[in-house]
Design an enzyme around this catalytic site. Sequence first.
Site, short mmCIF file in Angstrom:
data_model
loop_
_atom_site.label_atom_id
_atom_site.label_comp_id
_atom_site.label_asym_id
_atom_site.label_seq_id
_atom_site.Cartn_x
_atom_site.Cartn_y
_atom_site.Cartn_z
N VAL A 1 -22.39 19.86 1.52
CA VAL A 1 -20.98 20.26 1.33
C VAL A 1 -20.12 19.69 2.46
O VAL A 1 -20.35 19.98 3.63
CB VAL A 1 -20.82 21.79 1.28
N LYS B 1 -20.28 21.93 -4.99
CA LYS B 1 -20.02 22.38 -3.61
C LYS B 1 -19.42 23.79 -3.60
O LYS B 1 -19.76 24.62 -2.75
CB LYS B 1 -19.08 21.38 -2.92
N GLY C 1 -19.59 9.43 3.30
CA GLY C 1 -19.89 8.21 4.05
C GLY C 1 -21.26 8.33 4.70
O GLY C 1 -21.70 9.42 5.05
N ILE D 1 -18.69 17.73 8.14
CA ILE D 1 -17.99 18.94 8.61
C ILE D 1 -18.97 20.11 8.69
O ILE D 1 -19.58 20.46 7.68
CB ILE D 1 -16.83 19.33 7.67
N GLU E 1 -17.05 5.57 -7.04
CA GLU E 1 -18.23 4.88 -7.54
C GLU E 1 -17.89 4.19 -8.86
O GLU E 1 -16.87 4.49 -9.48
CB GLU E 1 -19.36 5.89 -7.75
N1 NAD Z 1 -22.87 9.00 0.26
C1 NAD Z 1 -22.20 10.08 0.67
O1 NAD Z 1 -21.07 9.98 1.17
C2 NAD Z 1 -22.80 11.45 0.54
C3 NAD Z 1 -22.14 12.54 1.13
C4 NAD Z 1 -22.70 13.81 1.04
C5 NAD Z 1 -23.89 13.97 0.36
N2 NAD Z 1 -24.49 12.90 -0.23
C6 NAD Z 1 -25.75 13.13 -0.93
O2 NAD Z 1 -26.78 12.41 -0.30
C7 NAD Z 1 -27.74 12.02 -1.26
C8 NAD Z 1 -27.95 10.51 -1.17
O3 NAD Z 1 -26.72 9.87 -1.43
P1 NAD Z 1 -26.50 8.31 -1.12
O4 NAD Z 1 -25.03 8.10 -1.10
O5 NAD Z 1 -27.29 7.88 0.05
O6 NAD Z 1 -27.09 7.68 -2.47
P2 NAD Z 1 -27.71 6.23 -2.65
O7 NAD Z 1 -27.74 5.96 -4.10
O8 NAD Z 1 -27.06 5.24 -1.75
O9 NAD Z 1 -29.20 6.43 -2.10
C9 NAD Z 1 -30.22 7.05 -2.81
C10 NAD Z 1 -31.45 6.18 -2.66
O10 NAD Z 1 -32.57 6.85 -3.21
C11 NAD Z 1 -33.37 5.87 -3.83
N3 NAD Z 1 -34.24 6.51 -4.79
C12 NAD Z 1 -33.97 6.94 -6.04
N4 NAD Z 1 -35.07 7.49 -6.60
C13 NAD Z 1 -36.03 7.39 -5.70
C14 NAD Z 1 -37.39 7.79 -5.68
N5 NAD Z 1 -37.95 8.36 -6.75
N6 NAD Z 1 -38.13 7.55 -4.57
C15 NAD Z 1 -37.56 6.97 -3.50
N7 NAD Z 1 -36.29 6.57 -3.44
C16 NAD Z 1 -35.54 6.79 -4.54
C17 NAD Z 1 -32.40 4.89 -4.44
O11 NAD Z 1 -33.01 3.64 -4.67
C18 NAD Z 1 -31.31 4.84 -3.36
O12 NAD Z 1 -31.53 3.79 -2.45
C19 NAD Z 1 -27.22 12.52 -2.60
O13 NAD Z 1 -27.77 13.79 -2.86
C20 NAD Z 1 -25.73 12.65 -2.36
O14 NAD Z 1 -25.11 13.61 -3.19
C21 NAD Z 1 -23.99 11.65 -0.13
N1 HSE Z 2 -18.45 11.59 -3.92
C1 HSE Z 2 -18.30 12.56 -2.88
C2 HSE Z 2 -19.25 12.25 -1.75
C3 HSE Z 2 -19.45 13.37 -0.81
O1 HSE Z 2 -20.16 14.42 -1.38
C4 HSE Z 2 -16.86 12.56 -2.39
O2 HSE Z 2 -16.07 11.69 -2.80
O3 HSE Z 2 -16.47 13.42 -1.62
NA NA Z 3 -21.15 19.84 5.91
#
Ligand code: NAD
Ligand code: HSE
Ligand code: NA
Length: 430
Positions: free
Chosen positions: A134, A207, A306, A138, A192
Amino acid sequence: MMRTRPLKVALLGCGVVGSEVARIMTTHADDLAARIGAPVELAGVAVRRPSKVREGIDPSLVTTDATALVKRGDIDVVVEVIGGIEPARSLITTAFEHGASVVSANKALLAQDGAALHAAAEERGRDLYYEAAVAGAIPLIRPLRESLAGDKVNRVLGIVNGTTNFILDKMDSTGAGYQEALDEATALGYAEADPTADVEGFDAAAKAAILAGIAFHSRVRLDDVYREGMTEVTAADFRSAKEMGCTIKLLAICERAEDGGSITARVHPAMIPLTHPLASVRGAYNAVFVESDASGQLMFYGPGAGGSPTASAVLGDLVAVCRNRLSGATGPGESAYAALPVSGMGEVVTRYHISLDVADKPGVLAQVATVFAEHGVSIDTVRQQGKDGEASLVVVTHRASDASLSGTVESLRKLDTVRGVASIMRVEGE
Ligand SMILES: NC(=O)c1ccc[n+]([C@@H]2O[C@H](COP(=O)([O-])OP(=O)(O)OC[C@H]3O[C@@H](n4cnc5c(N)ncnc54)[C@H](O)[C@@H]3O)[C@@H](O)[C@H]2O)c1
Ligand SMILES: N[C@@H](CCO)C(=O)O
Ligand code: NA
């Protein structure tokens, strides 16, 4: 005193967040060890594409078999940054079964299955931490779970999605329409390729479910959260908002009912006064207001997404969980003792901005006002603009229940003189 045997960490997923987690674990290894009291070692990295070059990661640690990695038995902490429901859920459950604690950034999974995952952690005497799930970097989960554990939270109101805040901010500052602002967000890498989860409010609703559950010590799932996306917000809505001294934000709002017997959680676009601190949250930033009995109003602000900011939250959890592993303790688990029921949207009480297209002839305003009165919805202001026998009528109400407002709108639509309901928007933060 520093323990020499390292704590072993398995990283599941090495995308935007995972690669930053690995980088910080390597570059800050000495500081992390000093803060934890033992070195932390990256013992395995599960990926989908093993051939990809991953700077700073020893290729011998990389595996495509995430299940085998979490089953190894020598892993102290599993960091899940794959995202989505499966295989993340099975991997986390298996990790607990094999003695690991878990740090996750996965809001979708926690909002859907948080209770079961907490139970699995508790059964094995392990931790489940998810500060990154979430509002990214922060600190919010930990303040709610720990710092405010002695207070009574009544309301959590915030901007918890950066992509939609970027789009709405663009619409506000440039007068652009939704599609134009979305295209810019996509070109700049904020949105995205498939922006559905963000613009339809699913991400913010997940969230909101997590925040409401923790804030009110109750179980709240994604399905309990009322959700409206922001794809229907128009440039005209922003002009109306400006005329009222407001802007429009996609808000997540979790509230305790006035009688204290139930809670509500909702995500929708809303007008907020320009004087409200949330109005000045620009670009892809997040901010969350927490209102509690003893503390009064608190505001948490910063980058909600990010790779690097999100990794900051993951690393903070990793340090906390590692400290617990060393001391043999566990951190706070699920706190759902209050078991407050989650009421539907009809119970929500707020103000409304309604824009109607009506016939411009004698008696129409009186007719419209009567419908509001019949449903017990009190009008605050009315603004009318006429053109060629047609008029646009903007009604702003005092506080009323969503059920009364829905009834009002239904009756308004039946009036011959009402050509259409151009927009309905809630007014918050006053
Ligand atoms: N990117 C953000 O800003 C952000 C912010 C807060 C939370 N999150 C959370 O963090 C998590 C990851 O997000 P992200 O942005 O890094 O996504 P991303 O798509 O960049 O990374 C996920 C990775 O997991 C890999 N993957 C998928 N299935 C797999 C498996 N079975 N085994 C191993 N690897 C596997 C994918 O190939 C990919 O590289 C998500 O739950 C997302 O909601 C992301
Ligand atoms: N897609 C989400 C990433 C962080 O959870 C956002 O734009 O805030
Ligand atoms: Na947080």
